[in-house]
Scaffold this active site. Structure first.
Site, PDB file in Angstrom:
ATOM      1  N   ASP A 172       0.865  -1.178   0.000  1.00  0.00           N
ATOM      2  CA  ASP A 172       0.000   0.000   0.000  1.00  0.00           C
ATOM      3  C   ASP A 172       0.900   1.226   0.000  1.00  0.00           C
ATOM      4  OD1 ASP A 172      -2.256   1.867   0.647  1.00  0.00           O
ATOM      5  OD2 ASP A 172      -3.338  -0.003   0.969  1.00  0.00           O
ATOM      6  N   HIS A 221       2.118   1.811  -3.237  1.00  0.00           N
ATOM      7  CA  HIS A 221       1.220   2.777  -3.864  1.00  0.00           C
ATOM      8  C   HIS A 221       1.778   4.188  -3.838  1.00  0.00           C
ATOM      9  CE1 HIS A 221      -2.555   0.013  -3.171  1.00  0.00           C
ATOM     10  NE2 HIS A 221      -1.610  -0.544  -3.922  1.00  0.00           N
TER      11      HIS A 221
END
Length: 236
Positions: free
Chosen positions: A61, A84
């Site tokens: 993430d 991310h």
């Protein structure tokens, strides 16, 4: 001071800095598989005067996520990937969120991530504000969305995107950001149609698409309202 710590395969956030002040995170390593959900590296919320430096973060993430209620947060010399990217947000999921201000992300490398540097707010978000954000001296390699403002952030795909976010984004500088990307859009600015992004400046942003022969590449995607967008000495 938090330093010289290695964290591996957290089942959720590897580190959370919450309601804290005057914290320095230095020379830490956080690693998890790139497809592991919600394994943010460092999440900061409701804090002030936080410095994250000289660290390596590769997770599933956000490498670093800067949530609501933060002021004077610095992220520098961080190597991010997979993951991310480095994000401000998500903002606006709850009511009466405290504002975000004085954010600086500098001298970082971002490699093979879904996003590079990102500001994200939920559709239908109640009023709040994020301002005075600087992203500078960043090198990206094979990133999908190098620069992205997303005020329709909805990972579950169950939001009502017809309701505009009311999080005000103001005074954002993207400076000296270079490298390569693998999508059709180097810069995406999906701003709120009700509360315009204001004073967005791109200076010395040079991003090259990895498949140069495709004439559709290298676009800047704009949606919503932006008051005061300047792009200086940049190429996509």
């Amino acid at each position: 001071m938090i330093y010289h710590i290695n964290l591996l395969n957290g089942k959720s956030f590897h580190m959370s800095v919450y309601r804290s002040s005057n914290i320095r995170v230095h020379n830490v390593s956080m690693m998890a598989p790139g497809d592991s959900p919600n394994t943010d590296g460092i999440h900061v919320s409701h804090s002030a005067n936080i410095s994250i430096t000289s660290s390596t973060i590769g997770v599933g993430d956000d490498c670093v996520s800067i949530g609501p209620g933060n002021t004077n947060i610095s992220v520098s010399y961080v190597h991010c990937g997979p993951g991310h990217g480095i994000s401000v947000g998500s903002l606006g999921k709850g009511k009466n969120e405290e504002k975000v201000e004085l954010i600086r992300v500098s001298n970082c490398t971002i490699n093979g991530t879904q996003n590079g540097v990102r500001v994200k707010t939920w559709p239908g978000a109640p009023p709040s504000e994020a301002s005075d954000m600087i992203f500078e001296n960043i090198v990206m390699t094979n990133v999908t969305n190098p620069i992205i403002i997303d005020q329709e952030y909805c990972p579950s795909k169950q939001c009502d995107i017809q309701k505009a976010s009311l999080v005000k984004l103001n005074n954002m500088l993207f400076k000296n950001i270079t490298g390569t990307y693998n999508s059709k859009e180097a810069v995406t600015m999906l701003c709120s149609p009700s509360v315009p992004c204001e004073n967005v400046l791109l200076v010395g942003v040079h991003l090259n698409w990895m498949e140069q022969e495709d004439p559709r590449a290298g676009r800047v995607s704009l949606k919503g309202l932006i008051h005061g967008l300047d792009i200086i000495n940049s190429s996509f």
